[in-house]
Scaffold this active site. Structure first.
Site, mmCIF file in Angstrom:
data_model
loop_
_atom_site.group_PDB
_atom_site.id
_atom_site.type_symbol
_atom_site.label_atom_id
_atom_site.label_comp_id
_atom_site.label_asym_id
_atom_site.label_seq_id
_atom_site.Cartn_x
_atom_site.Cartn_y
_atom_site.Cartn_z
ATOM 1 N N GLY A 1 0.827 -1.204 0.000
ATOM 2 C CA GLY A 1 0.000 0.000 0.000
ATOM 3 C C GLY A 1 0.860 1.253 0.000
ATOM 4 O O GLY A 1 0.970 1.944 1.003
ATOM 5 N N SER B 1 1.254 3.437 -3.304
ATOM 6 C CA SER B 1 0.705 4.450 -4.219
ATOM 7 C C SER B 1 -0.669 4.926 -3.776
ATOM 8 O O SER B 1 -1.460 4.156 -3.234
ATOM 9 C CB SER B 1 0.576 3.869 -5.628
ATOM 10 O OG SER B 1 1.838 3.524 -6.119
ATOM 11 N N GLU C 1 16.796 -3.471 -1.222
ATOM 12 C CA GLU C 1 16.422 -4.856 -1.444
ATOM 13 C C GLU C 1 15.754 -5.077 -2.799
ATOM 14 O O GLU C 1 15.114 -6.077 -3.013
ATOM 15 C CB GLU C 1 15.506 -5.344 -0.312
ATOM 16 C CG GLU C 1 16.215 -5.429 1.013
ATOM 17 C CD GLU C 1 17.415 -6.374 0.971
ATOM 18 O OE1 GLU C 1 18.355 -6.159 1.746
ATOM 19 O OE2 GLU C 1 17.413 -7.319 0.164
ATOM 20 N N ASN D 1 10.582 5.838 -14.947
ATOM 21 C CA ASN D 1 11.946 5.999 -15.454
ATOM 22 C C ASN D 1 12.415 7.449 -15.410
ATOM 23 O O ASN D 1 13.607 7.716 -15.269
ATOM 24 C CB ASN D 1 12.034 5.424 -16.870
ATOM 25 C CG ASN D 1 12.120 3.900 -16.849
ATOM 26 O OD1 ASN D 1 11.896 3.274 -15.809
ATOM 27 N ND2 ASN D 1 12.455 3.306 -17.978
ATOM 28 N N GLU D 2 11.483 8.378 -15.495
ATOM 29 C CA GLU D 2 11.855 9.796 -15.389
ATOM 30 C C GLU D 2 12.365 10.109 -13.977
ATOM 31 O O GLU D 2 13.315 10.874 -13.812
ATOM 32 C CB GLU D 2 10.659 10.691 -15.722
ATOM 33 C CG GLU D 2 10.325 10.752 -17.217
ATOM 34 C CD GLU D 2 9.816 9.449 -17.784
ATOM 35 O OE1 GLU D 2 9.195 8.661 -17.036
ATOM 36 O OE2 GLU D 2 10.058 9.176 -18.980
#
Lengths: 382, 398
Positions: free
Chosen positions: B127, B129, B244, B384-385
């Site tokens: 939990g 986002s 990790e 990725n940004e």
């Protein structure tokens, strides 16, 4: 698995880095190039004294290295500093071939190469060959006890500075056969040898060599008649590793210059490195350089593998280096703006060298095609 | 430099390979190979097999029932598992929550939760986002207010992967609104059977519903379910993300996808020739293979540094960006290779129905859904940004 350099190679790298940082000044190099001189003979001698050329050869051949990682360590530093001295031509290409094919007498030349007293050049390319290593139309015809060479060699790296040329010529077979190609040691002042030297876009020196009825004896041949092709492929594989590692060093240098510039140069009141548009482009450049580093490691680690495995890595690495080299050159120029395009600033020299390395020993497309063919031949097994 | 694995590592690889050959159930490998969906029972079956061998929790200490493999060993297992078409292990309990409990949890929490992850008694989901937050993880709005010996939780989480199977969720919750964003977050473990928890599936672009919305409406959570200290959750969340993160480059997946792609390209006719002789396709295939050859080494460079105890920092961001782009390109090529057979939508076939035929070649049915599903790779785990921003700040120091 170990991605660290051996202690010996780390020492070699440190020594070379220190020497080049002290002695290889961009300004001096640029002035030298402007004067039309191909390289600094003093620097070549000092590099030889440090044993740098010896690192290219095995102990058996009079050096103390000779493995893939020896070549990559040396040339990465050359790339970082922008070294133009003729070590690729003399030690990696010419020297490797003498070491591979020469008899004891011929191999005596290596000592002079390692010591920097003698410069060799490989005269192999021809006007029709583009990147095809087997396209040899220069002829070697028997005339009594003599062998007579006729033909034209192009893009001979340091051909204008070499005392001896290692010349490929066809003794039998059709224009692009692998069999029938021989190598000969030809003095650059021999009758019938005409050398037209010029400067390349990246400041390195090359020459066109015309051979008109050049008379040699069988003692000038390296190895057996018509059987030189494999050794040429091996020498070019070593040369490809050298320029790939050199490109990696040049990429690092271009990256460092650009990161420095992004922190320093202000626009709209802030360093331009604070703009995310540029940060992300620079991050991509860095990622691709790390991929280039891995590709060089892969190739160096497979330089002593069987020819099929080695060549698959040659083509994979050169394709990737070509792509990344162009990306780094174009992106770092763009991020610098106008200053990146000036001759006075070092970046333009790295960008030129990176771009021209793609034209050496096969470009992105050539090696992609070759990789496909080699991969199909190997059944796709690596 | 030595690009070869040690003898011990090669022996380990052989052991893994023979274990997989003997123990991976065919019906599970077949589904994985064809890109079909695994059921909860499939996942539990495979987890139990691995657990019986002591290999389920690769990175845990042996004392807690883990395999205690180093980074290189984990990579070897990952590669072999992918090539054998073993299913991906669901990471939430095994490689996300467990390391946090091991590093920051109480011994009581470890003894209570870790065995249940191994036994399959608990299925965890994440939990993190929230709607409107995206990769801005600190924008947590879900509130947890202390009331006696309970926190009362209100709010909403989203993109909760496989939350429909889970009975526990680890959450970032806001316990302090008076301080800077990152300073007021806590790390809370919530039993999803508690009154007030609602899970709603989100159907996605590939036709499947692997993610969910989770709603909390006055959910009462005992204080003993707080990990570490109140308001210090951001530290644990970051630890989870950067320390990790295993197999971030996804090289094993890419290797398996490349092998499938090459097989397909050699066996698909295109204009009277095999597809791998089409110059445009062959060029894209070769280029992705070349990139992958370098990526393997980039990955091993980071991993072998990690195995020597250097924690991968921003390097994992480089692996994430390049690795995900490569995996996406591979799925894009597989979709292209399927040609018109990529078009039929066959949910019954993809859900593993035994009596349902594919309309075209067996690999084609999942080509487009997988391609669409893998768009997530460059979005989740920090888009990725975000990774590029991390690289530019942490490595380039811009």
């Amino acid at each position: 698995m170990d991605f660290n350099l051996t202690e010996e190679r780390t020492m070699l790298q440190d020594m070379l880095q220190r020497f080049l940082a002290e002695r290889y000044d961009h300004e001096a190099r640029r002035k030298l190039l402007e004067s039309g001189t191909a390289y600094d003979a003093d620097i070549l001698n000092e590099l030889a004294e440090l044993g740098i050329l010896g690192a290219i050869f095995s102990e058996e051949d009079g050096g103390f290295g000779g493995a893939g990682f020896d070549i990559s360590v040396v040339f990465e530093e050359f790339g970082r500093a922008g070294v133009i001295e003729p070590i690729l031509a003399s030690a990696v290409l010419g020297g490797s071939l003498v070491a591979a094919l020469g008899n004891d007498e011929q191999k005596e030349l290596i000592e002079a190469v390692v010591g920097g007293q003698s410069v060799l050049a490989l005269a192999h390319g021809e006007p029709t060959a583009r990147y095809d290593l087997s396209d040899v139309r220069t002829t070697a015809a028997a005339d009594g006890n003599a062998i007579v060479l006729n033909g034209t060699k192009t893009h001979v790296i340091n051909g204008g500075q070499a005392g001896k040329l290692i010349v490929s010529a066809r003794e039998s077979g059709a224009d692009t056969d692998h069999v029938g190609i021989s190598l000969f040691m030809v003095s650059s002042d021999a009758p019938g040898v005409s050398i037209n030297a010029y400067q390349n876009v990246d400041g390195t020196s090359a020459a066109r060599v015309d051979l008109t009825d050049v008379r040699l004896s069988a003692a000038d041949r390296l190895g057996d008649a018509g059987a030189a092709f494999e050794a040429i492929e091996t020498a070019i594989a070593r040369g490809t590793l050298a320029v790939s590692a050199e490109a990696l060093g040049a990429m690092d240098a271009a990256k460092d210059l650009t990161v420095g510039y992004l922190k320093e140069r202000k626009q709209f009141g802030v360093p331009i490195g604070k703009f995310q548009a540029l940060q992300h482009r620079m991050a991509d450049v860095l990622i691709e350089i790390e991929q280039a580093r891995s590709a060089v490691v892969n190739l160096a680690g497979h330089m002593e593998a069987d020819a099929a495995t080695r060549d698959l890595h040659v083509s994979a690495t050169k394709n990737l280096i070509g792509r990344v080299g162009t990306l780094v050159a174009e992106e770092t120029i763009q991020m610098h703006g106008g200053i990146g395009m000036t001759d006075e600033y070092a970046l333009s020299h790295f960008a030129r060298r990176l771009t021209m390395i793609d034209h050496l020993f096969g470009d992105v497309d050539h090696h992609l095609e070759r990789f496909i063919a080699l991969s199909a031949a190997s059944g796709g097994q690596l | 430099m030595d690009l070869n694995y040690t003898e011990e590592q090669e022996a380990f690889r052989a052991e893994v390979r023979s274990f997989l050959a003997d123990n991976l159930p065919d019906h599970i490998a077949e589904k994985t190979r064809l890109g079909k969906q695994l059921t909860k029972a499939d996942t539990e079956e495979w987890n139990a097999i691995l657990n019986a061998r002591g290999w389920l929790a690769a990175n845990w200490p042996k004392a807690y029932g883990g395999a205690e493999w180093n980074a290189v060993e984990r990579q070897i297992f990952e590669e072999e598992a992918c090539l054998a078409h073993a299913p991906r292990l669901v990471p939430f309990g095994l490689t996300m929550l467990a390391p946090v409990l091991l590093a920051f949890g109480s011994e009581e929490q470890r003894q209570r939760f870790l065995p249940r992850i191994l036994s399959g008694e608990d299925w965890w989901c994440q939990g993190y986002s929230e709607p409107g937050a995206g990769s801005d993880l600190a924008a947590v709005k879900t509130r947890a207010v202390l009331d006696g010996d309970h926190y009362v939780v209100n709010g909403q989480k989203t993109w909760t992967t496989l939350g429909q199977h889970a009975n526990w969720i680890f959450c970032l919750v806001r316990t302090n609104t008076e301080v800077k964003n990152q300073a007021g977050i806590s790390f809370l473990l919530i039993d999803m059977n508690t009154p007030g928890v609602t899970v709603r599936p989100i159907k996605l672009i590939d036709g499947d519903a692997e993610v969910n919305e989770v709603f909390f409406d006055d959910v009462r959570v005992p204080v003993e379910n707080l990990v570490g200290e109140q308001d210090k959750g951001w530290t644990y969340a970051k630890y989870l993300l950067t320390h990790e993160r295993t197999n971030i480059a996804g090289v094993g997946f890419s290797d398996a996808a490349l092998a499938t792609l090459k097989h397909v390209a050699a066996n698909t006719a295109s204009g009277g020739k095999p597809l791998n002789q089409n110059p445009h396709f062959a060029a894209r295939l070769a280029q992705v293979e070349i990139d992958l050859m370098a990526m393997r080494t980039t990955n091993l460079r980071v991993i072998s540094a990690a195995a020597k105890g250097q924690a991968p920092g921003a390097e994992s961001s480089m692996l994430k960006v390049k690795g995900t782009l490569l995996r996406q390109e591979l799925t894009s090529l597989l979709r292209r290779a399927a040609g018109p057979d990529a078009m039929p939508y066959l949910p019954d076939y993809l859900e593993g129905g035994d009596n349902v035929d594919a309309m075209g070649p067996e690999h084609a049915a999942s080509a487009a859904p997988t391609y669409f599903n893998m768009r997530k790779l460059s979005i989740f785990g920090g888009a990725n940004e975000i990774q590029r921003t991390i690289i530019s700040k942490a490595i380039l120091e811009l």
